[in-house]
Design an enzyme around this catalytic site. Structure first.
Site, PDB file in Angstrom:
ATOM      1  N   CYS A 106      -6.494   1.028   2.518  1.00 29.07           N
ATOM      2  CA  CYS A 106      -7.607   2.100   2.631  1.00 29.07           C
ATOM      3  C   CYS A 106      -7.506   2.957   1.357  1.00 29.07           C
ATOM      4  CB  CYS A 106      -7.378   2.888   3.666  1.00 29.07           C
ATOM      5  SG  CYS A 106      -7.855   2.082   5.285  1.00 29.07           S
TER       6      CYS A 106
ATOM      7  N   GLU B 212       0.889  -1.051  -0.006  1.00 38.15           N
ATOM      8  CA  GLU B 212      -0.003  -0.059   0.065  1.00 38.15           C
ATOM      9  C   GLU B 212       1.081   1.197   0.026  1.00 38.15           C
ATOM     10  OE1 GLU B 212      -2.733   0.418   3.194  1.00 38.15           O
ATOM     11  OE2 GLU B 212      -3.946   2.235   2.262  1.00 38.15           O
TER      12      GLU B 212
ATOM     13  N   ASN C 232     -12.035  -3.136   0.121  1.00 34.55           N
ATOM     14  CA  ASN C 232     -11.031  -3.337   1.045  1.00 34.55           C
ATOM     15  C   ASN C 232     -11.659  -3.934   2.477  1.00 34.55           C
ATOM     16  OD1 ASN C 232      -8.385  -3.462   2.173  1.00 34.55           O
ATOM     17  ND2 ASN C 232      -8.811  -1.263   3.045  1.00 34.55           N
ATOM     18  N   GLU C 233     -11.888  -2.918   3.142  1.00 37.57           N
ATOM     19  CA  GLU C 233     -12.268  -3.308   4.510  1.00 37.57           C
ATOM     20  C   GLU C 233     -13.701  -3.007   4.886  1.00 37.57           C
ATOM     21  OE1 GLU C 233      -9.609  -1.444   7.359  1.00 37.57           O
ATOM     22  OE2 GLU C 233      -8.635  -3.282   7.726  1.00 37.57           O
TER      23      GLU C 233
END
Ligand code: AHR
Length: 660
Positions: free
Chosen positions: A247, A48, A378-379
């Site tokens: 993120c 990331e 993603n989350e």
């Protein structure tokens, strides 16, 4: 009868012995029975652009704000003899000019030189520029000479005291935009070098895309990556590379999500974007953190190929980060997001006669990248995610049934969000579910059985982000210390024992710049010149280099090793290298003698032992002692069928024996 002094001392001795010494553990490995195959993707890396991991890190560009597109257009650029308006107006001025609202490269810099001897403009790099003695640096820039007599731009590498380390010049002519290149050689090693521009003649000259790369990038590529950092990844032999986050995929707002289509094609046309980590943490504001996308999806795919990793891109599912705005794309406006996923598969795998396959081919890679996985979101958590995931799944599977879709279970490894995602994704027969855990070292040791009871017929698991936190999640005080690393190793034996359900795993985050970081702990730390792997890196490397192909059972009294006597273990066979490999983690403060009965296959007596150990739970690696904690290899001789080993206190040990 009252005990006398001698019996008291003897009793005491027994008690102490009982407390401080452990009985020898007798383990058994059945080397001939494969429990399940280990997926080649078992141990991978999570990339990331956080902590200056891309711009200022892996991406070897040395000029910060090279095309004057940061919010503060001259950020990174200094005009040292400044008056209070920030311009050295007597000798010259550099001002940003916005030439277009359209397109992707909106600004350039107009330099007015009044006194050729007095004017200079300097780029400070990403917290300096790391240059090495004798190394060459390739500089390119675009210039249009507007008026006056400017005939040359003199380019110098200077150190922090303005001493010249290397110099070259560019002859400029004509008032239309032209690209110029030159090369500089540094005569010294300096971590905080800067790039200075002075001019011959006076007048007005426009500058844009001022870029400098070391000649010695990974594989010598022009828009290349830092060699030392890629080497650390290559050495791990990771099974996959997940990109671009994290993120960063989601963005704080939807407008700030990662849009892969904007990251491919000509580098100068990739529109820059503020990095979401620029403002995320009060403890680490990083106002100069932007994404140039010079390291974009083509480069990520190419990197995956270079390091032998399966590419694993993750895309926005139409939900901005729920820790920030949580902005949602309405369901009837989701199509472009879904189309991005479909087009990405074509970009990676499509023939050169397809529109996106052609883009890849034009960028220099006619062969497909062999994409097998794609991640949706993603989350994310809650019904909004499941609703959107369904749409993606239907569209992807109807066009590309062989692509495996990775879904997410949110930011936590337990609790309501997690339970909800698990239940819903199971109903949907999700193929692979991503789980994240940033927890204490104790949690990792205590949860080693996490996957023992997972449904073997349910979704497979991608432990996509995990790292032991020595203080607390996202605390700036977290350390990459030895206790965290061996606790992760203990947990990893549990993931390996459950290779039937756990198909991919990765530590997170991957990289951090010594000065430009926002999040700790991180697997690899670097500054402008050097890099080092943490103990956590070496744990990952030991497991990834020895992942094997077939899972074997390793037991004590018929039971798996899940912390009895502070001992954790897993065993595999590698049918390619013809080896039996046993991984042992001793989390006790005392050394332990163990014996392993290796039944089932004839083994060579000469083997290898790899050990990573320290008696100090707080031990760390550092720039001054980068390999303080690194694996040590030695020969091992097997006598008979039983291997006898002494496992040092707080240690990770790998025993490797060749099959006859
Ligand atoms: O790894 C750092 C962050 O942690 C990732 O961006 C995110 O997915 C997680 O919350």
């Amino acid at each position: 009868m009252k005990p006398n002094l001698i019996t008291k001392i003897t009793l005491c001795g027994f008690l102490l012995n009982g407390l401080y010494s452990q009985a020898q553990s007798k383990l058994e490995v059945n080397t001939s029975k494969t429990i399940t195959k280990i997926e080649p993707t078992m141990y991978g890396v999570f990339f990331e652009d956080i902590n200056f991991a891309a711009d200022g890190g892996l991406y070897a560009e040395m000029v910060k704000n090279r095309s004057f597109e940061f919010d503060d257009r001259l950020m990174g650029w200094k005009q040292p003899k400044s008056d209070k308006h920030n311009y050295n107006t007597e000798s010259g001025i550099a001002v940003p000019v916005q030439f277009s609202q359209k397109g992707t490269n909106h600004n350039y810099c107009r330099v007015t030189v009044k006194d050729a001897k007095g004017y200079e403009i300097i780029n400070e790099g990403f917290r300096g520029m790391g240059v090495k003695s004798g190394a060459k640096y390739n500089l390119t820039l675009k210039a249009a000479n507007q008026s006056g007599t400017i005939s040359k731009i003199i380019v110098q590498l200077i150190d922090k005291d303005n001493k010249v380390l290397g110099e070259s010049s560019i002859a400029v002519s004509g008032n239309s935009w032209k690209e110029y290149t030159t090369q500089l050689t540094s005569n010294a090693t300096e971590a905080k070098a800067k790039l200075r521009f002075t001019f011959e003649g006076t007048g007005v000259i426009d500058l844009d895309m001022i870029s400098m790369f070391p000649e010695d990038t990974w594989k010598g590529r022009k828009n290349g990556m830092r060699k030392d950092l890629v080497q650390l990844l290559y050495d791990m032999q990771p099974g996959f590379l997940r990109f671009p986050g994290g993120c960063i995929v989601e963005g704080r707002t939807l407008a700030q999500r990662y849009q892969w289509k904007k990251s491919v094609g000509a580098v100068e046309d990739r529109e820059i974007l503020i990095n979401r980590w620029n403002t995320e943490f009060e403890h680490k504001p990083t106002p100069d953190y932007f994404q140039s996308f010079g390291l974009g999806f083509f480069e990520y795919f190419q990197l995956s190929e270079d390091i032998g990793a399966s590419p694993l891109p993750i895309l926005s599912c139409g939900m901005a980060c729920q820790f920030n705005t949580g902005e949602l794309v309405p369901m009837d406006k989701l199509d472009p997001y879904v189309q991005d996923a479909i087009d990405l598969i074509e970009f990676a795998n499509g023939g050169t006669d397809t529109p996106w396959g052609k883009v890849r081919s034009d960028m220099g890679h006619p062969k497909p990248f062999n994409l097998k996985f794609i991640g949706v979101g993603n989350e994310q958590w809650g019904p909004d995610y499941i609703e959107r995931f369904k749409v993606f799944e239907k569209a992807i599977k109807s066009k590309y049934p062989n692509i495996t879709i990775v879904s997410g279970s949110g930011p936590f490894p337990e609790g309501d969000y997690f339970e909800y995602a698990q239940t819903e994704l199971k109903k949907l027969n999700a193929e692979i579910v991503d789980e994240h855990y940033y927890k204490s070292p104790e949690w990792f040791r205590k949860n080693v059985t996490r996957y023992d009871n997972y449904d073997r017929k349910g979704p497979k698991i991608f432990a996509g982000e995990y790292a032991a936190q020595s203080v607390a999640i996202a605390s700036p005080e977290n350390k990459n210390n030895w206790e965290c690393a061996f606790s992760e190793a203990a947990f990893m034996t549990g993931m390996e024992r459950n290779a039937e359900v756990v198909h991919l795993t990765s530590y997170a985050p991957l990289f951090a710049h010594e000065e430009g970081w926002q999040w700790t702990p991180d697997m690899i730390w670097f500054n402008n010149l050097e890099s080092f792997g943490t103990p956590n890196y070496y744990v990952q490397k030991m497991f990834a280099n020895n992942k094997g192909t077939d899972l074997l059972a390793i037991t004590q009294d018929g039971k798996a090793l899940i912390g009895q006597n502070d001992l954790f273990a897993s065993a595999v066979k590698d049918t390619n290298t013809k080896e039996v490999i046993v991984k042992l983690v001793n989390t006790s403060a005392k050394a332990q003698d163990i014996s392993i009965d290796l039944k089932g296959t004839k083994l060579e007596s000469k083997g290898k032992i790899i050990t990573l150990a320290s008696s100090d739970l707080n031990d760390e690696n550092s720039f001054s002692n980068p390999k303080k904690l690194s694996p040590k290899e030695s020969e091992y001789t097997l006598k008979g069928e039983k291997a006898a080993l002494n496992l040092p206190a707080y240690s990770v040990t790998i025993l490797k024996l060749k099959i006859k």
